[in-house]
Write an enzyme that holds these catalytic residues in place. Structure first.
Site, short mmCIF file in Angstrom:
data_model
loop_
_atom_site.label_atom_id
_atom_site.label_comp_id
_atom_site.label_asym_id
_atom_site.label_seq_id
_atom_site.Cartn_x
_atom_site.Cartn_y
_atom_site.Cartn_z
N TYR A 1 -14.91 -28.22 -42.48
CA TYR A 1 -16.12 -28.28 -43.32
C TYR A 1 -16.53 -26.85 -43.72
O TYR A 1 -16.82 -26.58 -44.89
CB TYR A 1 -17.25 -28.98 -42.56
CG TYR A 1 -18.54 -29.10 -43.33
CD1 TYR A 1 -18.63 -29.95 -44.44
CD2 TYR A 1 -19.67 -28.39 -42.96
CE1 TYR A 1 -19.82 -30.06 -45.16
CE2 TYR A 1 -20.86 -28.50 -43.67
CZ TYR A 1 -20.93 -29.34 -44.76
OH TYR A 1 -22.11 -29.45 -45.47
N SER B 1 -23.56 -24.32 -47.88
CA SER B 1 -24.17 -24.73 -46.61
C SER B 1 -24.34 -23.48 -45.75
O SER B 1 -23.71 -22.45 -46.02
CB SER B 1 -23.21 -25.70 -45.91
OG SER B 1 -23.61 -25.95 -44.58
#
Ligand code: NAP
Length: 251
Positions: free
Chosen positions: A159, A146
């Site tokens: 995350y 990501s």
């Protein structure tokens, strides 16, 4: 047949998290390009309908209910792919969740789940696919990180930690598998329009992320095209990192 299509046709591609979002978009495009796709996720009905649709349209797809937090289920996913199609050319380690929240809220169950899916789930994918790829002396492991694997900000520390971990694992993997002719690609998307914001459990954070995504997120096909690009290179070309964002995304 285009050059790109000829490099994808007939390849056996296993995709975790194929029941929605990026995984589903990649499965659809790869199937159109002639790949045999093996779909893993927990929502069996959605997987089954997706596989049926692709098979009806002339593709070759198999749906295997899989929870990536259970290593034996991930092994079964890969083993079924090999039983059905004879080999595994590509695994897209894509299943992931993003229950963002500031650390001070102590959403510890969310931390555990995020680590279990985003890190351990990826490792189980490696464990299941690597023995086959070693034996074949070929393969392609695609890791989904990501922008949060490159950037850190308030309310997504956990995350971001998992997505940094994915990049670290992928780079270690890349260096180790040189003897086996295995390619390694990390794809790091920015905001893409998927169901990912639904995994946010804190209502105010979820609302903020939905609003942000509604303003800037780009279609999931952007990810599918990145997968096709990495897969269609000549055998000796290894695309190691792809980082892409909506043109309007700042962070
Ligand atoms: N969308 C973005 O903006 C964005 C940006 C950067 C990175 N990513 C990454 O892209 C990946 C895919 O996410 P997405 O955006 O496509 O979101 P999504 O639409 O929510 O898809 C997530 C997929 O992961 C699966 N999944 C979740 N937990 C699982 C488990 N325990 N076992 C097996 N499958 C599981 C879900 O299927 P089931 O619920 O059916 O199991 C679903 O198919 C994730 O790794 C995410 O971190 C997304």
């Amino acid at each position: 047949m285009s050059d790109e299509k000829s490099k994808i046709k007939g390849k056996v591609v296993v995709i975790t998290g194929a029941s929605s979002g990026l995984g589903e978009a990649a499965a659809r495009l790869l199937s159109v390009e002639g790949a045999k796709v093996v779909l893993g996720a927990r929502r069996s009905e959605r997987l089954k309908l997706l596989a049926e649709e692709m098979n009806r349209d002339g593709g070759k797809a198999l749906a295997i209910t899989t929870d990536v937090t259970h290593r034996e289920q991930v092994k079964r996913l890969i083993d079924r792919a090999v039983e059905e199609f004879g080999r595994v050319d590509v695994i897209i380690n894509n299943a992931g969740i993003m229950p963002r929240a500031p650390l001070e809220r102590l959403t510890i169950d969310d931390w555990d789940r995020t680590i279990d899916v985003n890190i351990k789930g990826v490792l189980y994918g490696v464990a299941a696919a690597l023995p086959h790829m070693k034996q074949q002396k070929s393969g392609h492991m695609i890791f989904v990180s990501s922008v949060a694997g490159h950037k850190i900000g308030p309310d997504f520390a956990v995350y971001a930690a998992t997505k940094h971990a994915v990049r670290a694992l992928a780079e270690g993997f890349r260096q180790e598998v040189k003897p086996y002719n295995i390619r390694t690609t990390i794809i790091s998307p920015g905001a893409v329009d998927t169901e990912l914001p639904d995994s946010v459990t804190e209502p105010d954070v979820a609302e903020r992320i939905r609003q942000y995504y509604s303003e800037i997120a780009i279609p999931a096909e952007s990810f599918a095209h990145a997968v096709v690009f990495a897969m269609s290179q000549p055998e000796e070309v290894d695309i190691n990192e792809i980082l892409f964002r909506p043109t309007r995304q700042m962070l």
